[in-house]
Design a protein around this motif. Structure first.
Motif, PDB file in Angstrom:
ATOM      1  N   ILE A  34       0.822  -1.211   0.000  1.00 29.78           N
ATOM      2  CA  ILE A  34       0.000   0.000   0.000  1.00 29.78           C
ATOM      3  C   ILE A  34       0.857   1.261   0.000  1.00 29.78           C
ATOM      4  N   ALA A  35       0.571   2.159  -0.954  1.00 30.27           N
ATOM      5  CA  ALA A  35       1.188   3.483  -0.990  1.00 30.27           C
ATOM      6  C   ALA A  35       0.346   4.443  -0.160  1.00 30.27           C
ATOM      7  N   PRO A  36       0.979   5.294   0.666  1.00 30.10           N
ATOM      8  CA  PRO A  36       0.239   6.152   1.600  1.00 30.10           C
ATOM      9  C   PRO A  36      -0.339   7.402   0.942  1.00 30.10           C
ATOM     10  N   ILE A  37      -1.247   7.182   0.016  1.00 27.95           N
ATOM     11  CA  ILE A  37      -1.932   8.270  -0.680  1.00 27.95           C
ATOM     12  C   ILE A  37      -3.414   8.157  -0.352  1.00 27.95           C
ATOM     13  N   GLY A  38      -4.009   9.241   0.146  1.00 28.80           N
ATOM     14  CA  GLY A  38      -5.409   9.211   0.525  1.00 28.80           C
ATOM     15  C   GLY A  38      -6.275  10.012  -0.428  1.00 28.80           C
ATOM     16  N   VAL A  39      -7.570   9.826  -0.296  1.00 31.22           N
ATOM     17  CA  VAL A  39      -8.519  10.540  -1.147  1.00 31.22           C
ATOM     18  C   VAL A  39      -9.508  11.297  -0.265  1.00 31.22           C
ATOM     19  N   GLY A  40      -9.766  12.563  -0.636  1.00 29.92           N
ATOM     20  CA  GLY A  40     -10.677  13.402   0.130  1.00 29.92           C
ATOM     21  C   GLY A  40     -12.116  13.208  -0.278  1.00 29.92           C
ATOM     22  N   ILE A  41     -12.988  13.873   0.444  1.00 29.52           N
ATOM     23  CA  ILE A  41     -14.424  13.712   0.227  1.00 29.52           C
ATOM     24  C   ILE A  41     -14.856  14.171  -1.160  1.00 29.52           C
ATOM     25  N   ASN A  42     -14.100  15.089  -1.753  1.00 28.98           N
ATOM     26  CA  ASN A  42     -14.412  15.579  -3.099  1.00 28.98           C
ATOM     27  C   ASN A  42     -13.457  15.028  -4.156  1.00 28.98           C
ATOM     28  N   GLY A  43     -12.758  13.943  -3.810  1.00 32.95           N
ATOM     29  CA  GLY A  43     -11.853  13.308  -4.762  1.00 32.95           C
ATOM     30  C   GLY A  43     -10.450  13.868  -4.762  1.00 32.95           C
ATOM     31  N   GLU A  44     -10.119  14.775  -3.810  1.00 32.16           N
ATOM     32  CA  GLU A  44      -8.776  15.332  -3.751  1.00 32.16           C
ATOM     33  C   GLU A  44      -7.770  14.227  -3.370  1.00 32.16           C
ATOM     34  N   THR A  45      -6.545  14.403  -3.849  1.00 30.91           N
ATOM     35  CA  THR A  45      -5.483  13.461  -3.524  1.00 30.91           C
ATOM     36  C   THR A  45      -4.597  14.057  -2.427  1.00 30.91           C
ATOM     37  N   TYR A  46      -4.277  13.234  -1.411  1.00 27.01           N
ATOM     38  CA  TYR A  46      -3.471  13.713  -0.292  1.00 27.01           C
ATOM     39  C   TYR A  46      -2.246  12.831  -0.084  1.00 27.01           C
ATOM     40  N   ASN A  47      -1.138  13.480   0.219  1.00 30.12           N
ATOM     41  CA  ASN A  47       0.107  12.822   0.609  1.00 30.12           C
ATOM     42  C   ASN A  47       0.078  12.657   2.131  1.00 30.12           C
ATOM     43  N   ILE A  48       0.206  11.408   2.638  1.00 29.99           N
ATOM     44  CA  ILE A  48       0.071  11.147   4.068  1.00 29.99           C
ATOM     45  C   ILE A  48       1.322  10.427   4.570  1.00 29.99           C
ATOM     46  N   ASN A  49       1.734  10.752   5.781  1.00 26.60           N
ATOM     47  CA  ASN A  49       2.872  10.083   6.404  1.00 26.60           C
ATOM     48  C   ASN A  49       2.634   8.581   6.480  1.00 26.60           C
ATOM     49  N   ALA A  50       3.605   7.788   6.031  1.00 29.33           N
ATOM     50  CA  ALA A  50       3.421   6.333   5.930  1.00 29.33           C
ATOM     51  C   ALA A  50       3.298   5.668   7.296  1.00 29.33           C
ATOM     52  N   ASP A  51       3.993   6.181   8.317  1.00 30.18           N
ATOM     53  CA  ASP A  51       3.853   5.620   9.669  1.00 30.18           C
ATOM     54  C   ASP A  51       2.405   5.736  10.146  1.00 30.18           C
ATOM     55  N   LEU A  52       1.814   6.930   9.930  1.00 28.22           N
ATOM     56  CA  LEU A  52       0.445   7.153  10.380  1.00 28.22           C
ATOM     57  C   LEU A  52      -0.529   6.239   9.651  1.00 28.22           C
ATOM     58  N   VAL A  53      -0.318   6.077   8.346  1.00 27.84           N
ATOM     59  CA  VAL A  53      -1.185   5.188   7.560  1.00 27.84           C
ATOM     60  C   VAL A  53      -1.067   3.751   8.064  1.00 27.84           C
ATOM     61  N   ALA A  54       0.171   3.297   8.296  1.00 24.42           N
ATOM     62  CA  ALA A  54       0.378   1.925   8.769  1.00 24.42           C
ATOM     63  C   ALA A  54      -0.322   1.704  10.103  1.00 24.42           C
ATOM     64  N   GLY A  55      -0.210   2.689  11.011  1.00 27.40           N
ATOM     65  CA  GLY A  55      -0.847   2.557  12.311  1.00 27.40           C
ATOM     66  C   GLY A  55      -2.356   2.478  12.212  1.00 27.40           C
ATOM     67  N   ARG A  56      -2.955   3.330  11.375  1.00 22.18           N
ATOM     68  CA  ARG A  56      -4.408   3.328  11.242  1.00 22.18           C
ATOM     69  C   ARG A  56      -4.907   2.060  10.550  1.00 22.18           C
ATOM     70  N   ILE A  57      -4.145   1.571   9.568  1.00 20.70           N
ATOM     71  CA  ILE A  57      -4.526   0.321   8.903  1.00 20.70           C
ATOM     72  C   ILE A  57      -4.443  -0.842   9.888  1.00 20.70           C
ATOM     73  N   ALA A  58      -3.384  -0.866  10.694  1.00 22.60           N
ATOM     74  CA  ALA A  58      -3.249  -1.928  11.697  1.00 22.60           C
ATOM     75  C   ALA A  58      -4.432  -1.911  12.662  1.00 22.60           C
ATOM     76  N   GLY A  59      -4.843  -0.723  13.073  1.00 24.93           N
ATOM     77  CA  GLY A  59      -5.987  -0.623  13.961  1.00 24.93           C
ATOM     78  C   GLY A  59      -7.273  -1.091  13.303  1.00 24.93           C
ATOM     79  N   ALA A  60      -7.477  -0.683  12.058  1.00 25.57           N
ATOM     80  CA  ALA A  60      -8.697  -1.061  11.343  1.00 25.57           C
ATOM     81  C   ALA A  60      -8.786  -2.571  11.128  1.00 25.57           C
ATOM     82  N   LEU A  61      -7.626  -3.213  10.947  1.00 26.36           N
ATOM     83  CA  LEU A  61      -7.580  -4.666  10.726  1.00 26.36           C
ATOM     84  C   LEU A  61      -7.510  -5.455  12.036  1.00 26.36           C
ATOM     85  N   GLN A  62      -7.402  -4.729  13.175  1.00 30.53           N
ATOM     86  CA  GLN A  62      -7.186  -5.381  14.466  1.00 30.53           C
ATOM     87  C   GLN A  62      -5.997  -6.343  14.363  1.00 30.53           C
ATOM     88  N   ALA A  63      -4.906  -5.811  13.832  1.00 35.06           N
ATOM     89  CA  ALA A  63      -3.707  -6.606  13.566  1.00 35.06           C
ATOM     90  C   ALA A  63      -3.083  -7.136  14.844  1.00 35.06           C
TER      91      ALA A  63
END
Length: 299
Positions: A178-207
């Protein structure tokens, strides 16, 4: 004959950990020298494949800051940073998406597949995986000395993770990258810190585990010795007394947030060490620093 017996003993040491983590999800933030040195890149790909073959579900989230910087420089686009975050205007965001979602992501996928794995590359846009919002960075106006919001462009923070695409790939024996690129409510593209993305994904998956690969041994105490374990409740005190400082603060914050969201244990380990992930997961001693709620730790 003795060296063969020693190899068998190594496998037997790993057995209880294989049994404990069988079927569990391990989220790994991949970055630093581990993404640069050929020997380490090859070793990482094999490690991920081994995890999958013995029944774990590895999920890879990668960075790519140095690679982005190289392409921007080649294109004559200046890189500017505020509080360690890359200022990301429209032209820079195009490069970020091209490098992270294209070149870097596909290289990692290719390495895993070339060694016998089944990796699939994603960005946060795929399946609405990473829903994001613009990051509000706070600072102090140097003239009035009053608080102000600093606009650093299309830098985002995670609003919500939709893990359906990841779980679907896991169930079909694929390895998500997974590349740490997010999408906004209106389709905007966002550059996101990869550590933060990994942490939130781990939480969402109950890793079961979140592992952050870094270019340091782990978290060091004030005497320079490795702290092998940190209870999440110790982190504010360690930040206050200066033990945790600089770039290590957001990494520890990410780990604490992941634990609070249900991740069993988080780890900050040295990605410069060959097979660091395997040594952390499948040996009794492990490597690096483990951060968890140890009063309720399951192992």
């Amino acid at each position: 004959m003795q060296h063969l017996i020693e190899k068998a003993n190594i496998l037997m040491e790993a057995l209880p950990w294989i049994r404990q983590f069988y079927g569990k999800t391990i989220v790994i933030k991949y970055g630093g020298n581990a993404m640069v040195e050929e020997r380490l890149k090859e070793g990482f790909a094999r490690d991920i494949i081994l995890m999958k073959y013995i029944g774990l579900n590895p999920v890879v989230v990668h960075g790519g800051g140095p690679q982005i910087g190289q392409v921007l420089k080649a294109m004559g686009i200046e890189s500017n940073f505020v509080q360690g975050m890359r200022v990301t205007d429209a032209a820079t965001m195009d490069v970020v998406e091209m490098v992270l979602g294209g070149k870097v992501n596909k290289e990692i996928v290719g390495n895993i597949n070339r060694h016998g794995g089944r990796a699939v590359g994603l960005s946060g846009k795929d399946g609405g995986l990473i829903q994001a919002r613009k990051m509000e960075m706070k600072g102090i106006n140097p003239d009035s000395l009053t608080p102000e919001i600093i606009d650093i462009g299309m830098v985002g923070e995670v609003d919500k993770i939709n893990p359906t695409v990841i779980t679907t790939l896991d169930q079909q024996s694929f390895i998500p990258v997974i590349a740490p690129i997010g999408v906004g409510i209106n389709g905007e593209t966002y550059n996101i810190n990869a550590d933060l993305v990994a942490g939130r994904i781990a939480g969402a998956l109950q890793a079961e585990k979140l592992i952050l690969l870094t270019d340091v041994e782990g978290v060091l105490d004030q005497q320079g010795e490795l702290l092998r374990t940190i209870d999440v409740k110790q982190v504010p005190e360690l930040i206050e007394d200066g033990t945790i400082a600089g770039g290590m603060i957001p990494k520890l914050t990410c780990c604490v947030d992941a634990v609070n969201e249900g991740v069993s244990k988080t780890h900050i380990i040295d990605g410069r060490m060959e097979h660091a992930c395997l040594l952390e997961i499948f040996t009794d001693q492990g490597v690096g620093t483990a951060i968890a709620n140890f009063r309720h730790d399951q192992g």
